[in-house]
Design a protein around this motif. Structure first.
Motif, short mmCIF file in Angstrom:
data_model
loop_
_atom_site.label_atom_id
_atom_site.label_comp_id
_atom_site.label_asym_id
_atom_site.label_seq_id
_atom_site.Cartn_x
_atom_site.Cartn_y
_atom_site.Cartn_z
N ASN A 167 2.02 0.83 10.08
CA ASN A 167 2.11 1.14 8.66
C ASN A 167 2.32 -0.12 7.81
O ASN A 167 3.09 -0.11 6.84
CB ASN A 167 3.21 2.16 8.37
N CYS A 168 1.64 -1.19 8.18
CA CYS A 168 1.76 -2.43 7.40
C CYS A 168 0.70 -2.49 6.30
O CYS A 168 0.80 -3.34 5.43
CB CYS A 168 1.66 -3.64 8.31
N LEU A 169 -0.28 -1.59 6.32
CA LEU A 169 -1.29 -1.55 5.27
C LEU A 169 -0.93 -0.49 4.24
O LEU A 169 -0.45 0.58 4.60
CB LEU A 169 -2.66 -1.22 5.86
N SER A 170 -1.17 -0.80 2.98
CA SER A 170 -0.94 0.16 1.91
C SER A 170 -1.97 -0.08 0.82
O SER A 170 -2.59 -1.13 0.75
CB SER A 170 0.48 0.02 1.35
N MET A 171 -2.14 0.92 -0.03
CA MET A 171 -3.07 0.82 -1.14
C MET A 171 -2.26 0.53 -2.40
O MET A 171 -1.35 1.27 -2.76
CB MET A 171 -3.84 2.13 -1.33
N ASP A 172 -2.58 -0.58 -3.05
CA ASP A 172 -1.91 -0.96 -4.29
C ASP A 172 -2.52 -0.17 -5.44
O ASP A 172 -3.68 0.25 -5.38
CB ASP A 172 -2.07 -2.46 -4.53
N VAL A 173 -1.77 0.05 -6.48
CA VAL A 173 -2.27 0.79 -7.64
C VAL A 173 -3.27 -0.04 -8.43
O VAL A 173 -4.23 0.48 -8.98
CB VAL A 173 -1.09 1.23 -8.54
#
Length: 167
Positions: free
Chosen positions: A92-98
């Protein structure tokens, strides 16, 4: 009745703020307005193990992972913001920025480098490194047995070589 609604709408638009903004100079508060919006992919490289699951999950091939070099690369102009990589990441090191990718005059890729811990060489382990097994001490009786077994194996090998040479 129609002209009354038209006059009402016209007067309202004259006194209210515009619905649009001058984008490069003014930015909207996207986190408040659109909390579920998908912008660009953000990687926490310190947590990332460079497994390559995000690369396999990306439908357009925007992500490349080079485990040996320790590089994680994304092409933000190829990415379609589907968030498949974020769902597949085991750490879970990837995320979507706004926020979306900033406009640019030239296409470029974004590379992050992770310093991988160096693996000790095979010679370093045998030389007595911290990971090497301690050498086992043999008793004099065991040492004599080992020497006898080595001599017997060498004599057997020499006899076999002599037999093959005579044939």
């Amino acid at each position: 009745m129609g002209s009354f609604n038209l006059a009402k709408m016209t007067l309202r638009s004259l006194v209210s703020k515009p619905a649009t903004v001058r984008y490069p100079y003014e930015k909207r508060d996207l986190e408040r307005l659109f909390p579920q919006m998908r912008g660009h992919v953000v990687n926490d490289i310190d947590v990332c193990i460079l497994c390559g699951m995000c690369q396999r999950a990306c439908p357009v091939g925007a992500i490349t992972v080079d485990r040996k070099a320790g590089d994680w690369t994304i092409d933000p102009y190829r990415c379609v913001q589907c968030a498949s990589c974020t769902h597949e990441c085991p750490k879970n090191c990837l995320s979507m920025d706004v926020h979306c990718t900033e406009p640019a005059t030239e296409l470029s890729v974004f590379t992050m480098h992770k310093d991988m811990p160096a693996k000790p060489a095979a010679g370093a382990k045998a030389a007595g490194g911290a990971a090497a097994k301690p050498k086992r001490e043999l008793t004099p009786e065991q040492q004599a047995r080992v020497e006898a077994a080595r001599k017997a194996a060498a004599a057997k090998k020499a006899a076999k070589a002599a037999q093959e040479a005579s044939e």
